[in-house]
Motif scaffolding. Sequence first.
Motif, short mmCIF file in Angstrom:
data_model
loop_
_atom_site.label_atom_id
_atom_site.label_comp_id
_atom_site.label_asym_id
_atom_site.label_seq_id
_atom_site.Cartn_x
_atom_site.Cartn_y
_atom_site.Cartn_z
N LEU A 1 -23.59 26.13 28.63
CA LEU A 1 -22.70 26.64 27.30
C LEU A 1 -21.34 26.15 27.58
O LEU A 1 -20.86 25.84 26.16
CB LEU A 1 -22.79 28.18 27.50
N SER A 2 -20.75 26.25 28.68
CA SER A 2 -19.45 25.49 28.32
C SER A 2 -18.81 25.08 29.77
O SER A 2 -19.41 25.43 30.77
CB SER A 2 -18.40 26.68 27.71
N ASP A 3 -17.84 24.38 29.82
CA ASP A 3 -17.11 24.03 31.24
C ASP A 3 -15.77 23.94 31.01
O ASP A 3 -15.22 22.89 30.29
CB ASP A 3 -17.93 22.67 31.50
N ASP A 4 -15.09 24.83 31.58
CA ASP A 4 -13.67 24.93 31.39
C ASP A 4 -12.84 24.38 32.55
O ASP A 4 -11.71 24.64 32.98
CB ASP A 4 -13.00 26.30 31.25
N ARG A 5 -13.65 23.81 33.69
CA ARG A 5 -12.86 23.40 34.88
C ARG A 5 -11.95 22.30 34.61
O ARG A 5 -12.22 21.48 33.53
CB ARG A 5 -14.14 22.97 35.96
N ILE A 6 -10.99 21.95 35.44
CA ILE A 6 -10.10 20.87 35.20
C ILE A 6 -10.39 19.52 35.97
O ILE A 6 -10.50 19.70 37.23
CB ILE A 6 -8.85 21.44 35.78
N PRO A 7 -10.76 18.44 35.24
CA PRO A 7 -11.25 17.32 35.92
C PRO A 7 -10.01 16.62 36.81
O PRO A 7 -8.80 17.23 36.76
CB PRO A 7 -11.37 16.37 34.80
N PRO A 8 -10.13 15.78 37.78
CA PRO A 8 -9.28 15.10 38.54
C PRO A 8 -8.24 14.29 37.84
O PRO A 8 -8.48 13.88 36.49
CB PRO A 8 -10.18 13.84 39.38
N GLU A 9 -7.16 14.93 38.23
CA GLU A 9 -5.61 14.30 37.52
C GLU A 9 -5.14 14.60 36.15
O GLU A 9 -4.71 14.25 35.33
CB GLU A 9 -5.55 12.82 37.64
N GLU A 10 -6.25 15.54 35.46
CA GLU A 10 -5.95 16.11 34.18
C GLU A 10 -5.17 17.49 34.40
O GLU A 10 -5.04 18.24 35.16
CB GLU A 10 -7.10 16.45 33.66
N THR A 11 -4.34 17.62 33.08
CA THR A 11 -3.45 18.88 33.27
C THR A 11 -4.04 19.97 31.93
O THR A 11 -4.34 19.33 30.76
CB THR A 11 -2.19 18.41 32.61
N VAL A 12 -4.09 21.07 32.18
CA VAL A 12 -4.44 22.07 31.18
C VAL A 12 -3.20 22.82 30.75
O VAL A 12 -2.61 23.28 31.91
CB VAL A 12 -5.65 23.09 31.70
#
Length: 450
Positions: free
Chosen positions: A344-355
């Motif tokens: 349904l959703s995926d709010d995890r933070i990928p490698p080297e990315e910033t939220v």
Amino acid sequence: MSPVVFAAEPTSHGQVSSDQFKESSRCSTCHGITHSQWGGSMHSNAYIDPFYQKEYQVASEDTNGKTDKYCLRCHTPIGVASGEAPGEELSDVSREGVQCDFCHSVSGNAGIGTSNAPFILSPGEIQRGPLKESESTYHDTKYSILHTKSEFCGMCHYVKNSNGVLVDDTYKVWKNSSYSSEGTQCQDCHMSPGITNFEPNPGRSATGAPKRDHISLHYFAGANAFVTDILDEETHRKRAIERLEKAATMDLKSPVNASKNETVNVEVAITNSGAGHKIPTGVSEIRQMWTQISVTDGNGNRIYHTGLMDKQRNIESGTNIFNMILGNSKGEPTLKFWNAETILSDDRIPPEETVIQKHNFSIPADVEYPITVNAKLQYRSAPQDVIDRLFGRGTHKVPVVTMNEKTSLIRDPNASRGSSVTPGFGVDVLILIFSILVVILYYRNHKKRE
């Protein structure tokens, strides 16, 4: 053809015998240090892990046993390959989870994505590993490039459920990241002292073996501070916490000054700076990573908050949680990954990315300065209510690990313009400093007179 993928079928259920594998205690005779690192790890506890056992039981009941082999293949690979599992009576070697002779009997990978845990086993006298020109008086040795690559780890860290939903994408995310393109393997971070990068671990692989520039660590530390805690595996619990503390960086921006009744904007930036996969990862519909914000005035009165927990240790409603939400056949959120039919959703933070998260609040008219803004990046392995349902309320308290923390102060703009007090120092501190200077001058003059 890739040197780490072989055109062969994975070892199937009942294809080998558990008698063909040695118990880990046999390995400890010569590989004492490595064995001690492995002991207590999540790999050594893969089968007896009480949380896994509870989840496995629920999944088995929900699916009439359809998930049994699917789960067991990674949690007791020898048990499944030997045909002992599923079953009530497993041999001691099968109960050892992901153990020495299993890993070093892996001779190939039938292709990640072709099936879950597509390992090819060749049990016997040959022990395969990452060291070249290795010799042993106890067994034969063979260099294996597979043991140096992420494709070895990916066999169990790339998992689809029976509906084809990718519920553990750890390997896939790494494969598509800059870590992979730059040649950084899972082993570089999880089997070296570097944690977020490779660092050599000089030593000997066995008693009497030559000293080498690097011997792989076998703690296999991940982020599981919960199971290691309830199993009283203190060394591995501390390593899990250390790994969490180095996974992400965080920046906090807030105004230096703000007036009463003014609306204040606060910005929190979270960067996945230390993991070659998303954070969190694994079977991540139950993982919880979130930002806890608490704003208090000079008297300790709370002005704003998000991400706090109540007495039942539930995270307050409205908090953004970094995880993956799976959906069942009705499109409803489910924490049972074996029933998932969609993501349904995926709010995890990928490698080297910033939220970047933005928060705003109004400063009360009766506020007492200075105002403290505190931001914490929090993590726990599972929601408390899930553990309460599985084990019974009050049986286990899921630890919350602070991955990062930042604090800033907001001051009264009128007071800061008219005050001659040095910023950051209160009157009490200045009085203390002045008193110390007076004492120092007194003793200096006294010495001169002598």
